[in-house]
Structures are given as structure tokens and as C-alpha cells.
Design a protein around this motif. Structure first.
Motif, PDB file in Angstrom:
ATOM      1  N   LEU A 270      49.550   9.028  39.943  1.00 18.23           N
ATOM      2  CA  LEU A 270      49.597  10.458  39.597  1.00 18.23           C
ATOM      3  C   LEU A 270      50.014  10.616  38.140  1.00 18.23           C
ATOM      4  CD1 LEU A 270      51.245  11.975  42.812  1.00 18.23           C
ATOM      5  CD2 LEU A 270      48.838  11.561  42.327  1.00 18.23           C
ATOM      6  N   LYS A 272      49.380  12.880  35.829  1.00 19.09           N
ATOM      7  CA  LYS A 272      49.874  14.194  35.373  1.00 19.09           C
ATOM      8  C   LYS A 272      51.348  14.378  35.737  1.00 19.09           C
ATOM      9  CE  LYS A 272      45.575  16.731  35.771  1.00 19.09           C
ATOM     10  NZ  LYS A 272      44.823  17.465  36.770  1.00 19.09           N
ATOM     11  N   VAL A 273      51.726  13.870  36.903  1.00 19.33           N
ATOM     12  CA  VAL A 273      53.120  13.994  37.339  1.00 19.33           C
ATOM     13  C   VAL A 273      54.015  13.202  36.386  1.00 19.33           C
ATOM     14  CG1 VAL A 273      54.738  13.529  39.215  1.00 19.33           C
ATOM     15  CG2 VAL A 273      52.430  14.321  39.727  1.00 19.33           C
ATOM     16  N   LEU A 276      54.461  15.011  33.006  1.00 21.67           N
ATOM     17  CA  LEU A 276      55.320  16.214  33.058  1.00 21.67           C
ATOM     18  C   LEU A 276      56.795  15.914  32.808  1.00 21.67           C
ATOM     19  CD1 LEU A 276      54.330  18.302  36.217  1.00 21.67           C
ATOM     20  CD2 LEU A 276      54.475  19.095  33.859  1.00 21.67           C
ATOM     21  N   SER A 277      57.197  14.680  33.159  1.00 24.06           N
ATOM     22  CA  SER A 277      58.631  14.374  33.149  1.00 24.06           C
ATOM     23  C   SER A 277      59.103  13.771  31.832  1.00 24.06           C
ATOM     24  CB  SER A 277      58.936  13.367  34.257  1.00 24.06           C
ATOM     25  OG  SER A 277      58.296  12.146  33.936  1.00 24.06           O
ATOM     26  N   GLU A 289      59.461  20.587  40.301  1.00 21.67           N
ATOM     27  CA  GLU A 289      58.209  20.678  39.520  1.00 21.67           C
ATOM     28  C   GLU A 289      57.310  19.458  39.791  1.00 21.67           C
ATOM     29  OE1 GLU A 289      57.363  21.136  34.923  1.00 21.67           O
ATOM     30  OE2 GLU A 289      59.315  21.955  35.412  1.00 21.67           O
ATOM     31  N   LEU A 290      57.931  18.278  39.830  1.00 19.84           N
ATOM     32  CA  LEU A 290      57.141  17.052  40.047  1.00 19.84           C
ATOM     33  C   LEU A 290      56.600  17.003  41.475  1.00 19.84           C
ATOM     34  CD1 LEU A 290      59.411  14.448  38.176  1.00 19.84           C
ATOM     35  CD2 LEU A 290      57.403  15.662  37.314  1.00 19.84           C
ATOM     36  N   SER A 292      55.815  19.598  43.339  1.00 19.97           N
ATOM     37  CA  SER A 292      54.690  20.546  43.445  1.00 19.97           C
ATOM     38  C   SER A 292      53.443  19.980  42.771  1.00 19.97           C
ATOM     39  CB  SER A 292      55.019  21.868  42.760  1.00 19.97           C
ATOM     40  OG  SER A 292      56.189  22.378  43.271  1.00 19.97           O
ATOM     41  N   ALA A 293      53.629  19.322  41.628  1.00 21.26           N
ATOM     42  CA  ALA A 293      52.469  18.751  40.928  1.00 21.26           C
ATOM     43  C   ALA A 293      51.830  17.651  41.781  1.00 21.26           C
ATOM     44  CB  ALA A 293      52.906  18.190  39.573  1.00 21.26           C
ATOM     45  N   LYS A 296      49.674  19.120  44.598  1.00 22.39           N
ATOM     46  CA  LYS A 296      48.355  19.617  44.163  1.00 22.39           C
ATOM     47  C   LYS A 296      47.333  18.487  44.061  1.00 22.39           C
ATOM     48  CE  LYS A 296      49.965  23.617  41.620  1.00 22.39           C
ATOM     49  NZ  LYS A 296      50.741  23.846  40.430  1.00 22.39           N
ATOM     50  N   GLN A 297      47.807  17.287  43.725  1.00 22.28           N
ATOM     51  CA  GLN A 297      46.859  16.177  43.498  1.00 22.28           C
ATOM     52  C   GLN A 297      46.513  15.383  44.760  1.00 22.28           C
ATOM     53  OE1 GLN A 297      47.138  13.520  40.052  1.00 22.28           O
ATOM     54  NE2 GLN A 297      48.689  14.867  39.251  1.00 22.28           N
TER      55      GLN A 297
END
Ligand SMILES: Cc1cc2nc3c(=O)[nH]c(=O)nc-3n(C[C@H](O)[C@H](O)[C@H](O)COP(=O)(O)OP(=O)(O)OC[C@H]3O[C@@H](n4cnc5c(N)ncnc54)[C@H](O)[C@@H]3O)c2cc1C
Ligand code: SF4
Length: 334
Positions: A270, A272-273, A276-277, A289-290, A292-293, A296-297
Motif C-alpha cells: 500500500l 499511498k498509505v 501519507l505517514s 488516517e492510515l 482509512s487510506a 479504500k485500497q
């Protein structure tokens, strides 16, 4: 009673001999390590073989050594029990030791090997059945049939990678040492080893064998963890598995890798996850936030048992549990 089909059994005593047998019977030979997956699959007719090449007498495959650069090389025939309890593995790569200790039950871990786990066949509720059962259903794309029962009208098998060590080894940046008689040895990052095809999900040629797994020396501040969702706390394959690894640098996250498996034919990184961090403290807001991301994937299918909505709902829960466990655990020490 389910019986094994007839095949020739070879017991080479060296890597060269084993590779030569694979080359001689290209595509019709199968490697036997602990046999905990191959033998049931042969009995069910999910896999076929003229020749079964047992690796139990090849001493090099049991090797555990530190390379000059400090990487750890683990032989393919190392048992999962030995891997889970190895002091150096526990100290350096605690997530790997946890994952190995969560595979199946104690007897499987005594027989089952690291190499067999890395090279495990994909699984699906419509294929891991008796021949009689599969014949009644008209077979499927993975073996003998023309349709997929998971994705109606689908042209590609989506049976799931279900091996517990693969997601962890991916987050740790491991590589695989592969050998064939004609091409010698090549080293392939495990991130490039699995492909998105449930029929055969590996970049392992029919004449190749896995010799060992190379894991880089942990970087300073590395934290890692593995979490597995399964119906019972013993024996069961994962319904979802999550591996994470990151560095903590003055309390902020660096290089987070999150790999989810038991969803599709290859473990899913993942990216994108992870992005984000970068550079942020791992507090409750970031964890949410992580999670939820990741949700979605991830889109679980009916390839693995367990309700797909429930498995998807568990994605953020398990991602956050893995991240918390890694953050709160000790560092991976060289
Ligand atoms: C009841 C049950 C529950 C299980 N639960 C889990 C689980 O929770 N998690 C999990 O990950 N697994 C599980 N397994 C599957 C299996 O036990 C493990 O994955 C085990 O690690 C397989 O290793 P093995 O040495 O027995 O492999 P084998 O069965 O000997 O081989 C597996 C595959 O790898 C290939 N192979 C083996 N060694 C090599 C090599 N050196 N080079 C190239 N190819 C090779 C074989 O040809 C075969 O295709 C379960 C099995 C059973 C029966
Ligand atoms: S995903 Fe489809 S083709 Fe693959 S094993 Fe399952 S039913 Fe068969």
C-alpha cells in the motif's frame, strides 16, 4: 481415503543435482520440502507430477549465516519452527519470527519450511477441494476448467497468496537466491517475485529452485510487526494479513511499508498509505488516517473463506493494530 498418485521420487544430495533433475524433467517435476501443502495438493489433483524431487538431503539448504555486509541468509529448508525460535531472527526481525510462529499448527511448523512457505501455491475456496467436488462444479480456470467462480466472467484466476512469511519479507526488503542448472544463480527482490496470476503467482521458472532468503541488516530505528486475521488462533490460513515496517527518527515515521495479503494472488504493497505517514508522528490521528487510506485500497473477494464485508472492515483495524504493535515494541537490533 485420499491416495497419492504415482510418481518417481528423487532424493538429490546437492544443489547441482537437484537443479539438474528440475532441468531434465522441466515442468513435470515438483520440489518437495516439508510436503505440508504439496502432498495434499497432489492427492486432490490440484498439482500433478511425474517426478517429485525431495530437498531433505541437500545440506546447503539448511544454512543460516550472516553475510560479510551483515545481511542474514536463511536456507530454504529451514523449518518454520526453527525460524520462529531463532534468537537472531527474533532480535533483528521480530515480525518474521511472529509470522513463522503463526503458520498453521505446531506439527506443520516442524515439517514446513521457509522455502515451501515462500513458494506456497495460491488458495481459493473453489480449488482447495477434492477432485470429486471440483469435477461436480465443472472445475475452474486454475485447473482443468474455463470459468472463474469468484469473478463471474473473469479471465484471470484471483486465488489468494496466503503465505504468512511473504508480506513480512516484503516489508523487510528481502531478496531470493534462485538457482537453475542452465542459468546459474540469480538474486531477485521478493517484491518482484509474486505476480498477479492465481494459476501460478511466482516469477520462479519450472527449472529453478529457491536456495535461500537474504534479509538486509535492519536500519537504525527499524520497527516491524505482523497481524493475522483468522477464524481460530491455530491452524487456519489468514483471512487477511498485515505486515508493517518503518523507522522512527526523533519520533517521526520514515519509510513506512504496509503490505496486505490473503486478498489477491500477490501481496499488496500500500504505497499511498506509506507516503501519507512520511515525516509525521505516529499518533492516534495519523493511525486513523492510515487505517482509512488502507480501507479504500483493499477489496476482499470471495476467494478466501469469511464474509468479504467483514474482512474489509477489518483492514483498518488490523493496519492500526500492526502499526501500534510495531511502534510500542522494541527496536530491531543488528
Ligand atoms: C491445515 C493446514 C493449515 C495451514 N495453515 C497455513 C497458514 O496459516 N499459513 C501459511 O502460510 N501456510 C499454511 N499452511 C500451508 C503450509 O503448511 C505452509 O505454507 C508451509 O510453510 C509449506 O512449507 P512446506 O515445506 O511444507 O512446503 P511444501 O508443501 O513442501 O511445498 C510447497 C510448495 O513450494 C514448493 N517448494 C518447496 N520448497 C521449494 C524450494 N526450495 N524452491 C522452490 N519451490 C519450493 C513446492 O514445490 C510446492 O509447490 C497450512 C497447511 C495445512 C495443511
Ligand atoms: S479464483 Fe476463480 S479460477 Fe482461481 S481458483 Fe478460485 S474459482 Fe478457480
Amino acid at each position: 481415503m485420499l491416495r497419492l498418485p504415482r510418481f518417481r521420487h528423487e532424493t538429490p544430495a546437492s544443489l547441482e543435482e537437484a537443479a539438474a533433475l528440475l532441468s531434465e524433467h522441466k515442468g513435470r517435476a515438483r520440489l518437495l520440502a516439508g510436503g505440508t501443502d504439496l502432498l495434499p495438493n497432489l492427492k486432490h489433483g490440484i498439482e500433478e507430477a511425474d517426478v517429485v524431487v525431495s530437498l531433505g538431503r541437500v545440506p546447503e539448504l539448511n544454512r543460516v549465516r550472516e553475510t560479510e555486509g551483515g545481511d542474514l541468509e536463511l536456507g530454504a529448508m529451514l523449518s518454520l519452527e526453527a525460524l520462529a525460535s531463532d534468537a537472531l531472527v527474533r532480535k533483528r526481525y521480530p515480525a518474521l519470527s511472529v509470522a513463522a510462529g503463526l503458520v498453521a499448527g505446531p506439527h506443520h511448523r516442524r515439517m514446513g519450511t521457509l522455502g515451501g512457505n515462500v513458494c506456497l501455491n495460491t488458495r481459493c475456496v473453489y480449488i482447495n477441494q477434492t477432485h470429486f467436488w471440483r469435477e461436480a462444479l465443472g472445475y475452474c480456470l486454475k485447473k482443468d476448467g474455463e470459468a472463474c467462480h469468484v469473478v463471474k466472467g473473469g479471465k484471470r484466476c484471483v486465488a489468494a497468496a496466503s503465505n504468512d512469511t511473504a508480506p513480512v519479507l516484503t516489508t523487510l526488503g528481502a531478496s531470493l537466491r534462485l538457482r537453475s542448472q542452465s542459468r546459474g544463480v540469480r538474486v531477485l527482490p521478493i517484491a518482484d517475485f509474486y505476480v498477479q496470476d492465481g494459476v501460478y503467482n511466482k516469477a520462479l521458472e519450472p527449472d529453478e529452485l529457491l536456495e535461500s532468503v537474504l534479509i538486509p541488516m535492519p536500519q537504525p530505528g527499524l520497527h516491524s510487526a505482523y497481524k493475522k486475521l483468522r477464524p481460530r488462533d491455530s491452524i487456519d490460513f489468514p483471512r487477511l494479513s498485515v505486515a508493517v515496517a518503518f523507522r522512527l527518527e526523533s519520533d517521526v515515521v520514515r519509510d513506512l511499508r504496509v503490505v496486505i495479503s490473503a486478498l489477491a494472488a500477490r501481496p499488496l504493497m500500500l504505497k499511498k498509505v506509506g507516503d501519507l505517514s512520511e515525516g509525521r508522528p505516529l499518533n492516534d490521528d495519523l493511525l486513523d488516517e492510515l487505517g482509512s487510506a488502507a480501507f479504500k485500497q483493499c477489496h476482499p473477494l470471495t476467494n478466501v473463506d469469511g464474509d468479504t464485508t467483514y474482512r474489509r472492515d477489518m483492514v483498518p483495524v488490523y493496519v492500526k493494530r500492526a502499526l501500534r504493535a510495531a511502534r510500542d515494541s522494541g527496536l530491531s537490533m543488528p
